[in-house]
Design a protein around this motif. Sequence first.
Motif, PDB file in Angstrom:
ATOM      1  N   LEU A 234     -54.039  97.242 -36.419  1.00 60.04           N
ATOM      2  CA  LEU A 234     -55.372  97.756 -36.103  1.00 60.04           C
ATOM      3  C   LEU A 234     -55.735  97.442 -34.657  1.00 60.04           C
ATOM      4  CD1 LEU A 234     -57.062  96.862 -39.477  1.00 60.04           C
ATOM      5  CD2 LEU A 234     -56.269  99.092 -38.705  1.00 60.04           C
ATOM      6  N   ILE A 235     -54.927  98.025 -33.766  1.00 59.44           N
ATOM      7  CA  ILE A 235     -55.070  97.815 -32.339  1.00 59.44           C
ATOM      8  C   ILE A 235     -54.990  99.161 -31.645  1.00 59.44           C
ATOM      9  CG2 ILE A 235     -52.576  97.388 -32.046  1.00 59.44           C
ATOM     10  CD1 ILE A 235     -53.298  95.395 -29.808  1.00 59.44           C
ATOM     11  N   VAL A 236     -55.816  99.350 -30.626  1.00 53.44           N
ATOM     12  CA  VAL A 236     -55.807 100.587 -29.848  1.00 53.44           C
ATOM     13  C   VAL A 236     -55.810 100.239 -28.362  1.00 53.44           C
ATOM     14  CG1 VAL A 236     -56.984 101.941 -31.627  1.00 53.44           C
ATOM     15  CG2 VAL A 236     -58.331 100.765 -29.871  1.00 53.44           C
ATOM     16  N   VAL A 237     -55.480 101.223 -27.552  1.00 50.51           N
ATOM     17  CA  VAL A 237     -55.547 101.050 -26.110  1.00 50.51           C
ATOM     18  C   VAL A 237     -57.007 101.141 -25.676  1.00 50.51           C
ATOM     19  CG1 VAL A 237     -54.899 102.004 -23.873  1.00 50.51           C
ATOM     20  CG2 VAL A 237     -53.230 101.950 -25.736  1.00 50.51           C
ATOM     21  N   GLY A 238     -57.491 100.113 -25.004  1.00 49.91           N
ATOM     22  CA  GLY A 238     -58.868 100.078 -24.554  1.00 49.91           C
ATOM     23  C   GLY A 238     -59.071 100.780 -23.222  1.00 49.91           C
ATOM     24  N   PRO A 239     -60.299 100.801 -22.726  1.00 50.23           N
ATOM     25  CA  PRO A 239     -60.613 101.485 -21.467  1.00 50.23           C
ATOM     26  C   PRO A 239     -59.834 100.952 -20.266  1.00 50.23           C
ATOM     27  CG  PRO A 239     -62.622 100.966 -22.682  1.00 50.23           C
ATOM     28  CD  PRO A 239     -61.501 100.260 -23.376  1.00 50.23           C
ATOM     29  N   ASP A 240     -59.413  99.667 -20.338  1.00 49.68           N
ATOM     30  CA  ASP A 240     -58.670  99.077 -19.222  1.00 49.68           C
ATOM     31  C   ASP A 240     -57.168  99.289 -19.344  1.00 49.68           C
ATOM     32  OD1 ASP A 240     -58.135  97.428 -21.357  1.00 49.68           O
ATOM     33  OD2 ASP A 240     -58.668  95.552 -20.341  1.00 49.68           O
ATOM     34  N   GLY A 241     -56.744 100.041 -20.375  1.00 48.07           N
ATOM     35  CA  GLY A 241     -55.324 100.283 -20.565  1.00 48.07           C
ATOM     36  C   GLY A 241     -54.616  99.215 -21.366  1.00 48.07           C
ATOM     37  N   GLU A 242     -55.325  98.159 -21.750  1.00 50.43           N
ATOM     38  CA  GLU A 242     -54.738  97.095 -22.548  1.00 50.43           C
ATOM     39  C   GLU A 242     -55.262  97.170 -23.982  1.00 50.43           C
ATOM     40  OE1 GLU A 242     -52.324  95.048 -21.538  1.00 50.43           O
ATOM     41  OE2 GLU A 242     -52.335  96.126 -19.627  1.00 50.43           O
ATOM     42  N   GLY A 243     -54.699  96.345 -24.864  1.00 55.60           N
ATOM     43  CA  GLY A 243     -55.041  96.407 -26.268  1.00 55.60           C
ATOM     44  C   GLY A 243     -56.402  95.835 -26.592  1.00 55.60           C
ATOM     45  N   MET A 244     -57.022  96.405 -27.616  1.00 54.90           N
ATOM     46  CA  MET A 244     -58.276  95.891 -28.164  1.00 54.90           C
ATOM     47  C   MET A 244     -58.315  96.222 -29.648  1.00 54.90           C
ATOM     48  SD  MET A 244     -61.071  98.752 -26.890  1.00 54.90           S
ATOM     49  CE  MET A 244     -62.120  98.610 -28.339  1.00 54.90           C
ATOM     50  N   SER A 245     -59.154  95.521 -30.392  1.00 54.47           N
ATOM     51  CA  SER A 245     -59.282  95.758 -31.822  1.00 54.47           C
ATOM     52  C   SER A 245     -59.794  97.163 -32.074  1.00 54.47           C
ATOM     53  CB  SER A 245     -60.238  94.736 -32.448  1.00 54.47           C
ATOM     54  OG  SER A 245     -60.303  94.892 -33.845  1.00 54.47           O
ATOM     55  N   ARG A 246     -59.184  97.835 -33.043  1.00 56.60           N
ATOM     56  CA  ARG A 246     -59.616  99.193 -33.369  1.00 56.60           C
ATOM     57  C   ARG A 246     -61.044  99.168 -33.889  1.00 56.60           C
ATOM     58  NH1 ARG A 246     -56.021 103.714 -36.579  1.00 56.60           N
ATOM     59  NH2 ARG A 246     -57.673 105.274 -36.898  1.00 56.60           N
ATOM     60  N   PRO A 247     -61.916 100.059 -33.422  1.00 59.49           N
ATOM     61  CA  PRO A 247     -63.299 100.074 -33.900  1.00 59.49           C
ATOM     62  C   PRO A 247     -63.362 100.178 -35.429  1.00 59.49           C
ATOM     63  CG  PRO A 247     -63.075 101.508 -31.989  1.00 59.49           C
ATOM     64  CD  PRO A 247     -61.687 101.049 -32.344  1.00 59.49           C
ATOM     65  N   GLY A 248     -64.207  99.343 -36.031  1.00 68.07           N
ATOM     66  CA  GLY A 248     -64.354  99.334 -37.477  1.00 68.07           C
ATOM     67  C   GLY A 248     -63.440  98.363 -38.194  1.00 68.07           C
ATOM     68  N   ASN A 249     -62.567  97.666 -37.473  1.00 67.73           N
ATOM     69  CA  ASN A 249     -61.649  96.697 -38.078  1.00 67.73           C
ATOM     70  C   ASN A 249     -62.453  95.646 -38.854  1.00 67.73           C
ATOM     71  OD1 ASN A 249     -59.512  95.042 -38.718  1.00 67.73           O
ATOM     72  ND2 ASN A 249     -58.931  94.595 -36.602  1.00 67.73           N
ATOM     73  N   VAL A 250     -62.143  95.482 -40.132  1.00 64.50           N
ATOM     74  CA  VAL A 250     -62.942  94.625 -41.011  1.00 64.50           C
ATOM     75  C   VAL A 250     -62.341  93.225 -41.089  1.00 64.50           C
ATOM     76  CG1 VAL A 250     -63.781  94.300 -43.373  1.00 64.50           C
ATOM     77  CG2 VAL A 250     -63.660  96.607 -42.387  1.00 64.50           C
ATOM     78  N   GLY A 251     -63.083  92.236 -40.633  1.00 65.29           N
ATOM     79  CA  GLY A 251     -62.741  90.832 -40.845  1.00 65.29           C
ATOM     80  C   GLY A 251     -61.364  90.437 -40.369  1.00 65.29           C
ATOM     81  N   GLU A 252     -60.996  90.848 -39.164  1.00 70.26           N
ATOM     82  CA  GLU A 252     -59.661  90.514 -38.672  1.00 70.26           C
ATOM     83  C   GLU A 252     -59.474  88.995 -38.683  1.00 70.26           C
ATOM     84  OE1 GLU A 252     -59.096  91.853 -34.670  1.00 70.26           O
ATOM     85  OE2 GLU A 252     -61.148  91.420 -34.099  1.00 70.26           O
ATOM     86  N   PRO A 253     -58.334  88.500 -39.185  1.00 70.99           N
ATOM     87  CA  PRO A 253     -58.127  87.051 -39.306  1.00 70.99           C
ATOM     88  C   PRO A 253     -58.037  86.364 -37.956  1.00 70.99           C
ATOM     89  CG  PRO A 253     -56.137  88.253 -39.904  1.00 70.99           C
ATOM     90  CD  PRO A 253     -57.215  89.269 -39.766  1.00 70.99           C
ATOM     91  N   VAL A 254     -57.457  87.054 -36.974  1.00 71.76           N
ATOM     92  CA  VAL A 254     -57.419  86.563 -35.598  1.00 71.76           C
ATOM     93  C   VAL A 254     -57.605  87.765 -34.696  1.00 71.76           C
ATOM     94  CG1 VAL A 254     -55.874  84.626 -36.108  1.00 71.76           C
ATOM     95  CG2 VAL A 254     -54.901  86.825 -35.424  1.00 71.76           C
ATOM     96  N   ASP A 255     -57.911  87.534 -33.439  1.00 71.56           N
ATOM     97  CA  ASP A 255     -57.964  88.606 -32.456  1.00 71.56           C
ATOM     98  C   ASP A 255     -56.626  89.337 -32.475  1.00 71.56           C
ATOM     99  OD1 ASP A 255     -57.871  90.169 -30.148  1.00 71.56           O
ATOM    100  OD2 ASP A 255     -58.927  88.690 -28.919  1.00 71.56           O
ATOM    101  N   VAL A 256     -56.667  90.658 -32.689  1.00 69.62           N
ATOM    102  CA  VAL A 256     -55.436  91.410 -32.885  1.00 69.62           C
ATOM    103  C   VAL A 256     -54.525  91.371 -31.657  1.00 69.62           C
ATOM    104  CG1 VAL A 256     -56.342  93.647 -32.113  1.00 69.62           C
ATOM    105  CG2 VAL A 256     -54.552  93.571 -33.877  1.00 69.62           C
ATOM    106  N   THR A 257     -55.078  91.084 -30.492  1.00 69.34           N
ATOM    107  CA  THR A 257     -54.227  91.004 -29.302  1.00 69.34           C
ATOM    108  C   THR A 257     -53.347  89.750 -29.307  1.00 69.34           C
ATOM    109  OG1 THR A 257     -55.964  89.924 -28.001  1.00 69.34           O
ATOM    110  CG2 THR A 257     -55.863  92.333 -27.931  1.00 69.34           C
ATOM    111  N   VAL A 258     -53.665  88.801 -30.189  1.00 67.26           N
ATOM    112  CA  VAL A 258     -52.814  87.610 -30.321  1.00 67.26           C
ATOM    113  C   VAL A 258     -51.511  87.964 -31.037  1.00 67.26           C
ATOM    114  CG1 VAL A 258     -52.648  85.326 -31.403  1.00 67.26           C
ATOM    115  CG2 VAL A 258     -54.789  86.044 -30.304  1.00 67.26           C
ATOM    116  N   THR A 259     -51.590  88.904 -31.966  1.00 62.90           N
ATOM    117  CA  THR A 259     -50.430  89.237 -32.798  1.00 62.90           C
ATOM    118  C   THR A 259     -49.709  90.502 -32.351  1.00 62.90           C
ATOM    119  OG1 THR A 259     -51.790  90.559 -34.316  1.00 62.90           O
ATOM    120  CG2 THR A 259     -51.541  88.210 -34.811  1.00 62.90           C
ATOM    121  N   SER A 260     -50.371  91.318 -31.527  1.00 64.13           N
ATOM    122  CA  SER A 260     -49.873  92.676 -31.321  1.00 64.13           C
ATOM    123  C   SER A 260     -49.985  93.125 -29.867  1.00 64.13           C
ATOM    124  CB  SER A 260     -50.663  93.658 -32.196  1.00 64.13           C
ATOM    125  OG  SER A 260     -50.707  93.223 -33.526  1.00 64.13           O
ATOM    126  N   ARG A 261     -49.145  94.090 -29.538  1.00 64.83           N
ATOM    127  CA  ARG A 261     -49.279  94.852 -28.303  1.00 64.83           C
ATOM    128  C   ARG A 261     -49.393  96.323 -28.673  1.00 64.83           C
ATOM    129  NH1 ARG A 261     -48.912  92.081 -23.786  1.00 64.83           N
ATOM    130  NH2 ARG A 261     -47.960  90.000 -23.824  1.00 64.83           N
TER     131      ARG A 261
END
Length: 451
Positions: free
Chosen positions: A170-197
Amino acid sequence: MIDRTRLAALYAREQELFVSAHPRSAQAYADANHLFGQVPMTWMNKKAGAYPIYLDRALGNRVWDLDGFEYIDFALGDTGAMAGHSPAATVAAVQQRASDLGGITTMLPTEDAEWVGAELTRRFGLDRWSFALTATDANRWAIRLVRALTGRPKILFNSYCYHGSVDESLIVVGPDGEGMSRPGNVGEPVDVTVTSRVAEFNDLEGLERQLAYGDVAAVLMEPALTNIGIVLPEPGYLEGVRELTRKYGTLLINDETHTFSAGPGGATRLWNLEPDILVIGKSIGGGIPIGAYGLSAEFAASALARDDLDLIDMGGVGGTLAGNPLSMAAAKATLENVLTDAAFEHMIATATLFTEGVQAAIDRFGLPWSVSQLGARTEYRFSNPAPRDGTESNEAADGELEDFLHLYLLNRGILLTPFHNMALMSPVTSADDVAAHHVVFEEALGELLGS
C-alpha cells in the motif's frame, strides 16, 4: 465534453429506477444490523446503486438477485469466478470430496495437490508449488521467503498496484517522486516506506533508481496493472525489469492473480517472462478459496536447505487450512476441465469482440476514451491515450461517470466489476452476451450525450 448537469440528472433517474425495482434487496440491507458496514465484507458497499443487490443464485455467467432480476455477469467475482459460477466439473469434484470421500480439511496431503502443482508448472514454468487460501496470503508468504533468503528488508512495488491486502504493497509515488502511504491505508503497522520502495509501472529509470539502494529483496509486480484499470506494459518494459532485477541481485515475483486472463499460462507464458516466484489465486479453484505460489527449483532448494528457517511450525509461512483437500480437488477439476487451453481461446475471442464493439461506440460518439484488453479481460477508460502508469490511471478516474454507466447497465441486466469498468469473459460467455452489453452501452452514451 460531458454535461455534468445532464449526468447528475440521469444518475438521479437511474437511482429512482433502481430503488423502485429492488425492495427485497433494500430490506435485506436494512436488516443487516450485525454486519460491519451492513455487508459480509466492507468492499461490498462499493456500488453504484443506493445499496447492494442481494444474490439469490448464480450459474455460468448469470446471476439472479432477490428481486428476481437476471444479469449477464461480466464482473465474475472480480476474477474469482472467471471459470463461471459453479462450473459443473468443479461442483462434481467438490461434492465427491466433501460428501462421498469426506475430508474438507485434514492437515494431510492429497494426490490432487501434486496434479495441480504439475499443471501449474506446465502452464507457468515454475518448478515447486505451495498453496494458500488467498493470493494475499501467498504474497505475504513469498515476501517472507525472499526477505529470509536475500537478507534484504524491502520489497519494491508499482504505484497503485494490487496484491490483495498485503501491508507492504500500500505504497504509491508521492508528489516528490518518492514513496508514500497510499491514501486510505487503514491502520498501517509501520510507515510503509520502512518496508517498501515504489516505482511507476513502465518507468525503468525510476525502477533502477530505487534498486540502486541495494536493500530490495524482490520486485513484486503484476505483468500488467489491473485493479487501477488495465495498464499494459510498453515494448521492452518487462524485459528491462528482469534485466535490472538481475543486475542488482533482486528477485522477481510475478502476481498473476488477475493477469491470468492473458491466457492459460497467464502473462508469464504469453510474454515469455522468467520470474523467480509466481503468485496466483482466486480463479484456479473455480470459486473455492485458494492461492498458490510457485518457486524456481534453485530458490526452493535454497529455502529448504536453511536450517534456521522454521517452515514446519511457527515460522510465519503457512496456515492450517492451506492446501486442504477441498481446495485441491476444486483446483484440479477447474484446471483440467474448465479453464483449459481451448476455453481460453474462446474467452479471448469473446473479449476481443467486446473490445472492438466498445471502441466502435467510442469512435461513433467521438469520445476521448480508450479500451485496453488483456486476454479475456477488457476495460474502457475515460482517457485517450490510455494511462501508462498507475498514477496516470488513478488520475483518469471519473467516479460520477463510472457510477452512472454501472447503474445504467445494472438497471438493464448487465454487471461490470464494481471497482472499475472491467469486463471479464468466462468459458460460457457468448457473443450474444457481448452484443447485449453493446446495445445498452450505446443507449447510455446516446442519453448522456443527447444524441
